[in-house]
Enzyme design. Structure first.
Site, short mmCIF file in Angstrom:
data_model
loop_
_atom_site.label_atom_id
_atom_site.label_comp_id
_atom_site.label_asym_id
_atom_site.label_seq_id
_atom_site.Cartn_x
_atom_site.Cartn_y
_atom_site.Cartn_z
CB CYS A 40 -0.95 -0.02 1.19
SG CYS A 40 -2.11 -1.37 1.10
C1 UDX Z 1 -1.07 0.37 5.76
C2 UDX Z 1 -1.95 1.30 6.56
O1 UDX Z 1 -1.57 1.24 7.93
C3 UDX Z 1 -3.43 0.86 6.43
O2 UDX Z 1 -4.26 1.76 7.13
C4 UDX Z 1 -3.79 0.87 4.95
O3 UDX Z 1 -5.15 0.51 4.75
C5 UDX Z 1 -2.89 -0.10 4.21
O4 UDX Z 1 -1.51 0.30 4.38
P1 UDX Z 1 0.00 -2.02 6.05
O5 UDX Z 1 0.67 -1.66 4.75
O6 UDX Z 1 -0.64 -3.33 6.21
O7 UDX Z 1 -1.17 -0.91 6.34
O8 UDX Z 1 1.10 -1.91 7.17
P2 UDX Z 1 1.52 -0.92 8.32
O9 UDX Z 1 1.31 -1.61 9.59
O10 UDX Z 1 0.90 0.40 8.13
O11 UDX Z 1 3.11 -0.78 8.04
C6 UDX Z 1 3.53 -0.37 6.76
C7 UDX Z 1 5.05 -0.37 6.71
O12 UDX Z 1 5.56 0.72 7.49
C8 UDX Z 1 5.73 -1.63 7.23
O13 UDX Z 1 6.81 -1.95 6.37
C9 UDX Z 1 6.28 -1.20 8.60
O14 UDX Z 1 7.47 -1.90 8.92
C10 UDX Z 1 6.59 0.26 8.35
N1 UDX Z 1 6.56 1.12 9.53
C11 UDX Z 1 5.38 1.26 10.21
C12 UDX Z 1 7.70 1.84 9.90
O15 UDX Z 1 8.76 1.70 9.27
N2 UDX Z 1 7.64 2.69 10.95
C13 UDX Z 1 6.49 2.87 11.66
O16 UDX Z 1 6.48 3.65 12.61
C14 UDX Z 1 5.33 2.12 11.29
#
Ligand code: UDX
Length: 428
Positions: free
Chosen positions: A264
């Site tokens: 996403c």
């Molecule tokens: C995301 C959005 O959170 C969700 O609301 C949307 O509908 C779809 O995209 P998702 O992609 O499943 O969800 O994962 P998420 O938990 O948001 O993490 C995304 C990425 O960001 C991961 O690679 C995670 O490791 C990274 N991340 C997350 C960070 O590097 N730092 C953070 O503080 C949070």
């Protein structure tokens, strides 16, 4: 209500199961027969916490799956389009699957007498519902808006937590061009204790992109600050913990590290960049969100080379392959560019991930995969932690089998590194 859900990925299957849980009758539609058979057997085609229980409870009762668009449209009042919107080679959104689903819905709608509402739940750039989906449905159904309804209802589901997020939304957004369609879609969510934000389709589409792009911006901001802090011997987590106390900022999504992956954030930020350029606006900040994110994996490899020099022939263990913890999904995982760089530099890579080994084998067949961290670490000259798996928090004795106990942490996961390892954090 009777609902049909087109597409059985994590959004479609979770939405179908949760709509059934809310008391609706749901028909899933897909072209993939294996997914249809799994759903009809009450078996989830993808892993999502809580999904198995819902499919077991509703499959064969409120919930069924088919490849037959006609029967699905005839036997439902509302159809949700939950198909993929991948990036094209330039990073812009590819609406091909959305158009195909719209055409199939239109073809079936032509044969239907009663009123029917089509809802776009797929993440689509602003103006798609009005300027792409609607014309395709009108053409194929030979009907005009009014004889059927159309709406846009974005999802905000995190992979791995999608069932929870569907049943406990902090917002429900319904964009429609007429009150009747919007009322019908909003009523589907009556079972959830959350007021529905009503707007028009393009605003609903934009809310989704801005939501994801802002979360991605927070992460790249944390990473840029982290990269500066690293050079100044400051722990960015200490900084962000205090900054996050500001009620206007909040503590979430300020975890600096190897960057964001997943199906996403990268795709959605690039699609919004593409849409902005299409209308003649150069989105500087959004472009930098991607640029910072794409630089983080290279920083992991740079820190490694600063420590051990040439990687030629060195044994490097990569712990974590999934794009985040609690999933086997490797799409845009930050470990992919890291593994590529390591191999390009002549390193011998061993890898371990609690769930994603099999998926990564499809990309990198020539590296060694192990079923435990300790096995992957045996004889390693260094270790890179790339995914925030809980089990990595307690790694300690496992490092004893390394040839050289150098650990480079890309996820601030090794909160108490043992005294006899050389520990390096990417941004701390
Ligand atoms: C995301 C959005 O959170 C969700 O609301 C949307 O509908 C779809 O995209 P998702 O992609 O499943 O969800 O994962 P998420 O938990 O948001 O993490 C995304 C990425 O960001 C991961 O690679 C995670 O490791 C990274 N991340 C997350 C960070 O590097 N730092 C953070 O503080 C949070």
């Amino acid at each position: 209500m009777k609902i049909s859900v087109i597409g059985t990925g994590y959004v479609g299957t979770v939405s179908a199961a949760c709509f059934a849980e809310l008391g609706h009758d749901v028909i899933c539609v897909d072209i993939d027969k294996s997914k249809i058979d799994l759903i009809n057997a009450g078996i989830p085609p993808i892993y999502e916490e809580g999904l198995q229980e819902l499919l077991k409870k509703h499959a064969g009762k409120r919930l069924s799956a088919t490849s037959d668009y006609d029967s699905a449209i005839m036997n439902s009042d509302v159809s949700f389009i939950c198909v993929g919107t991948p990036s094209d080679s330039e990073g812009n959104i590819d609406l091909g699957i959305v158009k195909a689903a719209s055409a199939s819905i239109g073809d079936s709608l032509r044969k239907k007498k009663g009123y029917h509402v089509i809802v776009v739940k797929s993440t689509v750039v602003p103006e798609t519902t009005e300027k792409v989906v609607l014309p395709v449905i009108e053409k194929h159904s030979e009907k005009h808006l009014g004889e059927f309804g159309i709406a846009m209802n974005p999802e905000f589901l995190r992979e791995g937590k999608a069932v929870h997020d569907f049943m406990h939304p902090d917002k429900i957004v319904v964009g429609s061009m007429d009150k009747k369609s919007g009322d019908i879609v909003a009523a589907l969510y009556n079972g959830l204790k959350r007021e529905v934000t009503r707007t028009n389709p393009r605003t609903a589409e934009m809310i989704k992109y801005v939501n994801n792009s802002f979360l991605a911006t927070k992460i790249s901001f944390a990473n840029e600050v982290g990269n500066i802090c690293k050079e100044l011997g400051i722990d960015t987590y200490e900084v962000m913990s205090a900054v996050g106390k500001d009620f206007r900022i909040g503590p979430h999504f300020l975890n600096a590290g190897a960057g964001f992956g997943g199906s996403c954030f990268p795709k959605d930020v690039k699609a919004l960049i593409g849409k902005a350029k299409e209308i003649g606006y150069e989105p500087q900040l959004l472009k930098s969100v991607i640029a910072v994110n794409e630089g983080q994996p290279a920083r992991m490899v740079m820190l490694l080379k600063n420590k051990i020099g040439s990687l030629e022939g060195k044994n490097i263990a990569v712990l974590g392959l999934a794009f985040k913890n609690d999933t086997d999904d490797i799409r845009e995982s930050r470990s992919i560019p890291v593994i590529k760089d390591l191999l390009d530099e002549g390193a011998v890579v061993s890898a371990y991930d609690p769930m994603a080994n099999e998926n990564m084998k499809k990309l990198f067949g020539g590296i060694r995969y192990y079923s435990s961290a300790a096995d992957a670490l045996r004889g390693a000259d260094a270790c890179l932690i790339m995914t925030e798996w809980d089990e990595f928090k307690s790694l300690d004795k496992e490092f004893d089998v390394m040839e050289n106990r150098l650990v480079i942490d890309g996820r601030h996961i090794l909160v108490k590194p043992g005294k006899d390892i050389e520990y390096v954090g990417i941004c701390w």
